[in-house]
Motif scaffolding. Sequence first.
Motif, PDB file in Angstrom:
ATOM      1  N   ASP A 183     -15.373   9.089  13.641  1.00 31.40           N
ATOM      2  CA  ASP A 183     -14.943  10.591  14.031  1.00 31.40           C
ATOM      3  C   ASP A 183     -13.806  11.089  12.707  1.00 31.40           C
ATOM      4  N   PRO A 184     -13.402  10.364  11.667  1.00 28.84           N
ATOM      5  CA  PRO A 184     -12.070  10.609  11.016  1.00 28.84           C
ATOM      6  C   PRO A 184     -12.256  11.963  10.298  1.00 28.84           C
ATOM      7  N   PRO A 185     -10.864  13.027   8.981  1.00 25.07           N
ATOM      8  CA  PRO A 185     -10.800  13.786   9.182  1.00 25.07           C
ATOM      9  C   PRO A 185     -11.553  13.927   7.472  1.00 25.07           C
ATOM     10  N   THR A 186     -12.193  14.472   7.070  1.00 26.91           N
ATOM     11  CA  THR A 186     -13.020  14.606   5.686  1.00 26.91           C
ATOM     12  C   THR A 186     -12.350  15.292   4.856  1.00 26.91           C
ATOM     13  N   VAL A 187     -12.087  14.408   3.919  1.00 29.89           N
ATOM     14  CA  VAL A 187     -11.123  15.529   2.426  1.00 29.89           C
ATOM     15  C   VAL A 187     -11.854  15.634   1.486  1.00 29.89           C
ATOM     16  N   GLY A 188     -11.620  16.911   1.039  1.00 28.52           N
ATOM     17  CA  GLY A 188     -12.580  16.623  -0.437  1.00 28.52           C
ATOM     18  C   GLY A 188     -11.438  16.552  -1.395  1.00 28.52           C
ATOM     19  N   VAL A 189     -11.605  15.632  -2.336  1.00 28.69           N
ATOM     20  CA  VAL A 189     -10.943  15.509  -3.840  1.00 28.69           C
ATOM     21  C   VAL A 189     -11.280  15.924  -4.627  1.00 28.69           C
ATOM     22  N   ALA A 227      -5.026  10.729 -12.736  1.00 31.86           N
ATOM     23  CA  ALA A 227      -3.589   9.594 -11.693  1.00 31.86           C
ATOM     24  C   ALA A 227      -3.571  10.477 -10.630  1.00 31.86           C
ATOM     25  N   VAL A 228      -3.345  11.330 -10.284  1.00 29.30           N
ATOM     26  CA  VAL A 228      -3.140  11.949  -9.715  1.00 29.30           C
ATOM     27  C   VAL A 228      -4.081  12.062  -7.905  1.00 29.30           C
ATOM     28  N   GLY A 229      -5.083  12.538  -8.717  1.00 24.50           N
ATOM     29  CA  GLY A 229      -6.385  12.527  -7.056  1.00 24.50           C
ATOM     30  C   GLY A 229      -6.466  11.285  -6.794  1.00 24.50           C
ATOM     31  N   VAL A 230      -7.041  10.369  -7.811  1.00 22.50           N
ATOM     32  CA  VAL A 230      -7.375   9.069  -7.541  1.00 22.50           C
ATOM     33  C   VAL A 230      -6.341   8.700  -6.965  1.00 22.50           C
ATOM     34  N   THR A 231      -4.855   8.212  -6.839  1.00 20.69           N
ATOM     35  CA  THR A 231      -3.722   7.784  -6.529  1.00 20.69           C
ATOM     36  C   THR A 231      -3.881   8.011  -4.148  1.00 20.69           C
ATOM     37  N   ALA A 232      -4.472  10.203  -4.565  1.00 24.89           N
ATOM     38  CA  ALA A 232      -4.518  10.290  -3.144  1.00 24.89           C
ATOM     39  C   ALA A 232      -5.353  10.173  -2.798  1.00 24.89           C
ATOM     40  N   ALA A 233      -6.446  10.476  -2.890  1.00 23.00           N
ATOM     41  CA  ALA A 233      -7.689  10.250  -2.928  1.00 23.00           C
ATOM     42  C   ALA A 233      -7.730   8.165  -1.903  1.00 23.00           C
ATOM     43  N   ALA A 234      -7.223   7.488  -2.904  1.00 24.01           N
ATOM     44  CA  ALA A 234      -7.054   6.214  -2.301  1.00 24.01           C
ATOM     45  C   ALA A 234      -5.767   6.274  -1.483  1.00 24.01           C
ATOM     46  N   ASP A 235      -4.830   6.662  -1.440  1.00 29.00           N
ATOM     47  CA  ASP A 235      -4.066   6.543   0.432  1.00 29.00           C
ATOM     48  C   ASP A 235      -4.432   7.475   1.022  1.00 29.00           C
ATOM     49  N   LEU A 236      -5.258   8.136   0.971  1.00 24.95           N
ATOM     50  CA  LEU A 236      -6.005   9.715   2.390  1.00 24.95           C
ATOM     51  C   LEU A 236      -6.507   8.613   2.848  1.00 24.95           C
ATOM     52  N   ALA A 237      -8.153   7.448   2.317  1.00 28.02           N
ATOM     53  CA  ALA A 237      -8.190   6.562   2.540  1.00 28.02           C
ATOM     54  C   ALA A 237      -7.542   5.373   3.403  1.00 28.02           C
ATOM     55  N   ALA A 238      -6.698   5.020   2.738  1.00 28.11           N
ATOM     56  CA  ALA A 238      -5.813   4.113   3.781  1.00 28.11           C
ATOM     57  C   ALA A 238      -4.926   4.472   4.307  1.00 28.11           C
ATOM     58  N   ARG A 239      -5.064   5.672   4.879  1.00 29.52           N
ATOM     59  CA  ARG A 239      -4.488   6.854   6.345  1.00 29.52           C
ATOM     60  C   ARG A 239      -5.578   7.060   7.404  1.00 29.52           C
ATOM     61  N   GLY A 240      -6.833   6.334   6.635  1.00 31.60           N
ATOM     62  CA  GLY A 240      -8.304   6.906   7.805  1.00 31.60           C
ATOM     63  C   GLY A 240      -9.203   7.477   7.130  1.00 31.60           C
ATOM     64  N   ALA A 241      -8.607   8.203   6.332  1.00 24.00           N
ATOM     65  CA  ALA A 241      -9.872  10.263   6.336  1.00 24.00           C
ATOM     66  C   ALA A 241     -11.160   8.922   5.780  1.00 24.00           C
ATOM     67  N   ASP A 242     -11.659   9.831   5.871  1.00 28.32           N
ATOM     68  CA  ASP A 242     -13.178  10.119   5.241  1.00 28.32           C
ATOM     69  C   ASP A 242     -13.227  10.985   3.934  1.00 28.32           C
ATOM     70  N   VAL A 243     -13.282  10.262   2.158  1.00 31.55           N
ATOM     71  CA  VAL A 243     -12.837  10.791   1.308  1.00 31.55           C
ATOM     72  C   VAL A 243     -13.892  10.367   0.750  1.00 31.55           C
ATOM     73  N   THR A 244     -14.007  12.424  -0.010  1.00 33.63           N
ATOM     74  CA  THR A 244     -15.408  11.610  -1.149  1.00 33.63           C
ATOM     75  C   THR A 244     -14.006  12.182  -2.885  1.00 33.63           C
TER      76      THR A 244
END
Length: 407
Positions: free
Chosen positions: A10-16, A21-38
């Motif tokens: 049940d990870p938090p969901t984040v829409g990017v 460059a900023v969006g992909v980095t944030a998305a990868a780093d959010l997922a690396a911290r356990g978020a469920d990212v789209t």
Amino acid sequence: MNRDSWTETDPPTVGVVGGGAVGVTAAADLAARGADVTLFDRGELASGSSGRAAGVLYDAYAEDVDAALAARAMDRFRTFDRTLPGFSFTACPYVIAVREGDPDADAVPEMVERMREHGREVSVVDPDALGERFPLRTDDLAVAAVAEGAGWCDPASYVGAIGDRARREGVRIETGTPVAFDGPVASRLRVGGSVRSFDAVVLAAGAHTGRLLASGGVRVPIKPYRVQALTSRPPYDGPMTYDATAGAYFRPHPTGLLAGDGTEPVEADPDEYDRTADDWFREDVSAVLAERADYVPEVERSWAGLCTATPDGDPLVGPVGAPSAGVFVAAGWQGHGFMRAPAMGEHVAEGVVASLSAGSDVRAGSRSARSPWVDAFDPNRFDGDEEFEIREGMSVESRGEHGSRKH
Ligand SMILES: Cc1cc2nc3c(=O)[nH]c(=O)nc-3n(C[C@H](O)[C@H](O)[C@H](O)COP(=O)(O)OP(=O)(O)OC[C@H]3O[C@@H](n4cnc5c(N)ncnc54)[C@H](O)[C@@H]3O)c2cc1C
């Protein structure tokens, strides 16, 4: 959602929003911290400014927060060079040259001193000594500085490689997918015919950021403006050089040389702007290359793209909209968004995770002691309807004018 309640099921969901460059980095780093990212992009990854950037990277910043973020970004570029398939970083010194008669010359020693106070390896160099070290013409210079911890890379390769890393971390990437707010700015996005809700939304939409927020009823002062670049065939193996008086820069490039600037300081329409370079830009930059590096260009490709300006030259990074909106913006880089992306994407990921963990007090941008966000970048520091002029972000004037700001 509270971090204590996060579980793998049940990870938090984040829409990017935005696959630059900023969006992909944030998305990868959010997922690396356990978020469920789209991650959504209206076009392909790197189809915005990141795919048009020059890839000049340096840590020569005079302010404490800027210098720390730039140092972190450079560290990550170097690490990714060793660890990220498809990405390479080339170390190369960065020269700032100011001509005789330019009033900005007086500001350079103090600016460099502040960079050094923040641990950056930058020195004022006598023009003669500069000419001995590098294949540059220096007899018309009043002062120069050299930043040793600089380098360059191909920006589109960075976005592609981090995009692949994001996918490996579990991020779903939906390209060809324009999204909009479904009413007032909130963590609900209209995607095609449906509405998708997230625990948080990160808006890294580059030049479209102002329009997207305005459509959800939030006004921020951010203006897109055109800048230009070209590549040229004859080889160049000198340093990256910014002729601050002429307002042009150049660097080595796999085809020979890359040169740029050609700032048009008027607000551009992100959907309608002219993507081709102007004749005056090619002529002006050719003159600078001849004068500064005795280099006669044979233009291989030239283009224009967009940067984004704010009234004070600092970006908009952090929570935006109503306190409970769960929306975080990251935009307004004043020509420095690519080189800071590895650090800003990470900062956004950490900020969003902390905000979701802490609940409403941090998410609200209440600037409590626990806030992970940088005050100087607070998107709510403006009314939104400010009148301001667009200023080129690389200039000595733009870099040297802030006080010694603290987090
Ligand atoms: C010619 C040129 C040279 C430059 N040189 C440098 C340099 O050397 N160093 C440097 O640091 N910076 C440089 N810059 C600036 C740099 O390109 C930007 O600051 C940086 O790329 C911004 O990255 P970003 O991820 O914020 O935005 P972008 O790369 O613009 O990404 C935003 C993304 O959002 C997507 N998007 C927008 N609206 C929507 C929507 N509604 N739904 C879904 N997706 C949407 C867009 O398609 C886009 O892909 C240069 C810029 C130009 C034009």
